[in-house]
Design a protein around this motif. Structure first.
Motif, PDB file in Angstrom:
ATOM      1  N   GLY A 142      -2.274   8.197  -4.613  1.00 33.73           N
ATOM      2  CA  GLY A 142      -2.089   6.754  -4.476  1.00 33.73           C
ATOM      3  C   GLY A 142      -1.675   6.122  -5.798  1.00 33.73           C
ATOM      4  O   GLY A 142      -0.789   5.259  -5.840  1.00 33.73           O
ATOM      5  N   GLU A 143      -2.319   6.575  -6.867  1.00 34.08           N
ATOM      6  CA  GLU A 143      -1.973   6.063  -8.208  1.00 34.08           C
ATOM      7  C   GLU A 143      -0.505   6.356  -8.528  1.00 34.08           C
ATOM      8  O   GLU A 143       0.213   5.509  -9.060  1.00 34.08           O
ATOM      9  CB  GLU A 143      -2.810   6.814  -9.244  1.00 34.08           C
ATOM     10  N   ALA A 144      -0.071   7.581  -8.209  1.00 32.90           N
ATOM     11  CA  ALA A 144       1.319   7.971  -8.499  1.00 32.90           C
ATOM     12  C   ALA A 144       2.288   7.114  -7.690  1.00 32.90           C
ATOM     13  O   ALA A 144       3.331   6.685  -8.203  1.00 32.90           O
ATOM     14  CB  ALA A 144       1.530   9.451  -8.190  1.00 32.90           C
ATOM     15  N   VAL A 145       1.960   6.850  -6.423  1.00 36.64           N
ATOM     16  CA  VAL A 145       2.841   6.007  -5.604  1.00 36.64           C
ATOM     17  C   VAL A 145       2.910   4.606  -6.200  1.00 36.64           C
ATOM     18  O   VAL A 145       3.997   4.024  -6.330  1.00 36.64           O
ATOM     19  CB  VAL A 145       2.355   5.965  -4.132  1.00 36.64           C
ATOM     20  N   ARG A 146       1.777   4.060  -6.620  1.00 37.17           N
ATOM     21  CA  ARG A 146       1.789   2.707  -7.209  1.00 37.17           C
ATOM     22  C   ARG A 146       2.612   2.680  -8.502  1.00 37.17           C
ATOM     23  O   ARG A 146       3.409   1.768  -8.734  1.00 37.17           O
ATOM     24  CB  ARG A 146       0.356   2.217  -7.453  1.00 37.17           C
ATOM     25  N   MET A 147       2.416   3.695  -9.352  1.00 42.13           N
ATOM     26  CA  MET A 147       3.199   3.747 -10.601  1.00 42.13           C
ATOM     27  C   MET A 147       4.694   3.831 -10.297  1.00 42.13           C
ATOM     28  O   MET A 147       5.519   3.209 -10.963  1.00 42.13           O
ATOM     29  CB  MET A 147       2.801   4.969 -11.441  1.00 42.13           C
ATOM     30  N   ALA A 148       5.029   4.638  -9.282  1.00 41.77           N
ATOM     31  CA  ALA A 148       6.450   4.808  -8.939  1.00 41.77           C
ATOM     32  C   ALA A 148       7.027   3.496  -8.406  1.00 41.77           C
ATOM     33  O   ALA A 148       8.161   3.128  -8.738  1.00 41.77           O
ATOM     34  CB  ALA A 148       6.609   5.925  -7.908  1.00 41.77           C
ATOM     35  N   ARG A 149       6.270   2.784  -7.586  1.00 45.81           N
ATOM     36  CA  ARG A 149       6.752   1.476  -7.087  1.00 45.81           C
ATOM     37  C   ARG A 149       6.987   0.541  -8.269  1.00 45.81           C
ATOM     38  O   ARG A 149       8.015  -0.137  -8.335  1.00 45.81           O
ATOM     39  CB  ARG A 149       5.729   0.846  -6.141  1.00 45.81           C
ATOM     40  N   ASP A 150       6.029   0.518  -9.217  1.00 43.46           N
ATOM     41  CA  ASP A 150       6.177  -0.359 -10.385  1.00 43.46           C
ATOM     42  C   ASP A 150       7.429   0.004 -11.182  1.00 43.46           C
ATOM     43  O   ASP A 150       8.064  -0.862 -11.776  1.00 43.46           O
ATOM     44  CB  ASP A 150       4.962  -0.246 -11.314  1.00 43.46           C
ATOM     45  N   ALA A 151       7.749   1.289 -11.218  1.00 39.94           N
ATOM     46  CA  ALA A 151       8.925   1.728 -11.983  1.00 39.94           C
ATOM     47  C   ALA A 151      10.216   1.461 -11.223  1.00 39.94           C
ATOM     48  O   ALA A 151      11.308   1.642 -11.767  1.00 39.94           O
ATOM     49  CB  ALA A 151       8.811   3.212 -12.317  1.00 39.94           C
ATOM     50  N   GLY A 152      10.117   1.075  -9.940  1.00 38.53           N
ATOM     51  CA  GLY A 152      11.317   0.714  -9.185  1.00 38.53           C
ATOM     52  C   GLY A 152      11.734   1.721  -8.120  1.00 38.53           C
ATOM     53  O   GLY A 152      12.822   1.604  -7.565  1.00 38.53           O
ATOM     54  N   ASN A 157       8.778  10.266  -1.008  1.00 36.45           N
ATOM     55  CA  ASN A 157       8.290  11.245  -0.028  1.00 36.45           C
ATOM     56  C   ASN A 157       6.932  11.777  -0.460  1.00 36.45           C
ATOM     57  O   ASN A 157       6.656  11.934  -1.652  1.00 36.45           O
ATOM     58  CB  ASN A 157       9.267  12.425   0.056  1.00 36.45           C
ATOM     59  N   LEU A 158       6.097  12.088   0.528  1.00 33.66           N
ATOM     60  CA  LEU A 158       4.874  12.857   0.258  1.00 33.66           C
ATOM     61  C   LEU A 158       4.971  14.175   1.008  1.00 33.66           C
ATOM     62  O   LEU A 158       5.214  14.196   2.215  1.00 33.66           O
ATOM     63  CB  LEU A 158       3.630  12.102   0.763  1.00 33.66           C
ATOM     64  N   ASP A 159       4.752  15.292   0.300  1.00 30.13           N
ATOM     65  CA  ASP A 159       4.629  16.602   0.941  1.00 30.13           C
ATOM     66  C   ASP A 159       3.176  16.792   1.344  1.00 30.13           C
ATOM     67  O   ASP A 159       2.264  16.586   0.519  1.00 30.13           O
ATOM     68  CB  ASP A 159       4.946  17.726  -0.068  1.00 30.13           C
ATOM     69  N   LEU A 160       2.959  17.201   2.583  1.00 29.05           N
ATOM     70  CA  LEU A 160       1.603  17.486   3.072  1.00 29.05           C
ATOM     71  C   LEU A 160       1.570  18.900   3.636  1.00 29.05           C
ATOM     72  O   LEU A 160       2.587  19.420   4.083  1.00 29.05           O
ATOM     73  CB  LEU A 160       1.211  16.508   4.185  1.00 29.05           C
ATOM     74  N   MET A 161       0.370  19.501   3.625  1.00 23.25           N
ATOM     75  CA  MET A 161       0.204  20.837   4.209  1.00 23.25           C
ATOM     76  C   MET A 161      -0.917  20.823   5.246  1.00 23.25           C
ATOM     77  O   MET A 161      -1.931  20.151   5.057  1.00 23.25           O
ATOM     78  CB  MET A 161      -0.154  21.853   3.111  1.00 23.25           C
ATOM     79  N   TYR A 162      -0.689  21.601   6.317  1.00 17.96           N
ATOM     80  CA  TYR A 162      -1.745  21.728   7.331  1.00 17.96           C
ATOM     81  C   TYR A 162      -1.933  23.196   7.695  1.00 17.96           C
ATOM     82  O   TYR A 162      -1.232  24.062   7.165  1.00 17.96           O
ATOM     83  CB  TYR A 162      -1.440  20.864   8.558  1.00 17.96           C
ATOM     84  N   GLY A 183       2.368   3.770   2.785  1.00 16.68           N
ATOM     85  CA  GLY A 183       3.635   3.091   3.095  1.00 16.68           C
ATOM     86  C   GLY A 183       4.869   3.779   2.546  1.00 16.68           C
ATOM     87  O   GLY A 183       5.900   3.126   2.334  1.00 16.68           O
ATOM     88  N   VAL A 184       4.788   5.091   2.322  1.00 19.74           N
ATOM     89  CA  VAL A 184       5.968   5.797   1.795  1.00 19.74           C
ATOM     90  C   VAL A 184       7.053   5.868   2.870  1.00 19.74           C
ATOM     91  O   VAL A 184       6.784   5.675   4.057  1.00 19.74           O
ATOM     92  CB  VAL A 184       5.600   7.228   1.309  1.00 19.74           C
ATOM     93  N   GLU A 185       8.274   6.156   2.430  1.00 19.02           N
ATOM     94  CA  GLU A 185       9.419   6.132   3.340  1.00 19.02           C
ATOM     95  C   GLU A 185       9.598   7.447   4.099  1.00 19.02           C
ATOM     96  O   GLU A 185      10.273   7.486   5.130  1.00 19.02           O
ATOM     97  CB  GLU A 185      10.710   5.843   2.544  1.00 19.02           C
ATOM     98  N   HIS A 186       9.029   8.527   3.564  1.00 21.21           N
ATOM     99  CA  HIS A 186       9.332   9.869   4.101  1.00 21.21           C
ATOM    100  C   HIS A 186       8.094  10.748   3.945  1.00 21.21           C
ATOM    101  O   HIS A 186       7.374  10.641   2.940  1.00 21.21           O
ATOM    102  CB  HIS A 186      10.502  10.437   3.269  1.00 21.21           C
TER     103      HIS A 186
END
Ligand code: SF4
Length: 259
Positions: A142-152, A157-162, A183-186
């Motif tokens: 979540g922190e990384a997504v917020r930092m990335a949004r702030d950077a523009g 994408n988030l990779d997930l494993m099951y 709220g990621v796009e992919h």
């Protein structure tokens, strides 16, 4: 002009995940500079061969491209542009590990023209992340997504494993919910494959980890399809889901057997 996609491999990681058989090496900081010089030499060699092409997509994969200094990535992209023309609006992705990102690195990527970030989240369960040997905790995604949004970054994408050993259906549902909530796009959702020669394969052989049976894998995949469809992500290939207009163009080049 003909369309071309570039895949640029960065084969370095902070440590090796238990399931990973990719070409990636921890503890090789001393080789980073040499590797990039070799990559740039190779690029210079390819430039004249690719007359008549222009780059539609580029993808920094790994390994962990976000582990090395961001300036090396920016310089690599600059050298790509010197060697080959890029199409206007070319999609340029970097894969990142949430445990290696900083606001400064993200700003360097954006300034260099990278417009898509693919984060290896894998799970939002800290116990499962530890068992996979991941270097980050769930909260760092979540922190990384917020930092990335702030950077523009407006294409993430988030990779997930099951089908992970010991993973319950509830844990998988909670991971899907957490990814959707960001709220990621992919979203990419991959079932675990136990690759020969990995620590995970040794654990399975010793009976310390159990592989999910096909019915369990199937049930988790169906859960992903329906949860992500409810949240507005269309499944556009076996393991990948996107909000409208955010299908990964680089990924589609592989599926459509482009160059
Ligand atoms: S971060 Fe990715 S490439 Fe590196 S060891 Fe883990 S799974 Fe493999």
């Amino acid at each position: 002009m003909k369309s071309l996609s570039l895949y640029l491999h960065v084969p370095f990681c902070a440590s090796k995940c238990a399931y990973c058989d990719f070409a990636s090496y921890p503890g090789r900081e001393g080789d980073w500079a040499r590797y990039f010089v070799a990559l740039w030499d190779e690029l210079d060699g390819w430039g004249p061969e690719l007359d008549g092409y222009r780059v539609a997509t580029a993808f920094f994969g790994g390994g962990t491209p976000t582990l090395v200094p961001a300036e090396r990535i920016a310089e690599t992209l600059e050298r790509c542009r010197d060697a080959l023309p890029f199409a206007p609006g070319a999609e340029i992705t970097i894969e990142g590990n949430p445990g290696t990102l900083t606001p400064e690195k993200l700003r360097v990527y954006r300034r260099a023209g990278i417009d898509r970030l693919s984060l290896g989240a894998q799970s939002f369960d800290d116990g499962l992340l530890r068992s996979l040997g991941r270097i980050h905790a769930a909260a760092q995604v979540g922190e990384a997504v917020r930092m990335a949004r702030d950077a523009g970054f407006d294409n993430i994408n988030l990779d997930l494993m099951y089908a992970l050993p010991g993973q319950t259906a509830d844990q998988w549902r909670a991971t899907l919910d957490a990814a959707v909530a960001l709220g990621v796009e992919h979203i990419s959702a991959y079932s675990l494959i136990v690759e020969p020669g990995t620590p995970m394969a040794s654990r399975v052989a010793r009976g310390e980890a159990a592989v999910s049976d096909d019915d369990a894998v199937n049930a988790m995949q169906r859960m992903a399809v329906s949860r992500l469809a409810d949240a507005g992500y269309a499944r556009y290939e076996i393991s990948n889901y996107a909000k409208p207009g955010f299908e990964c163009r680089h990924n589609l080049v592989y599926w459509n057997r482009g160059e």
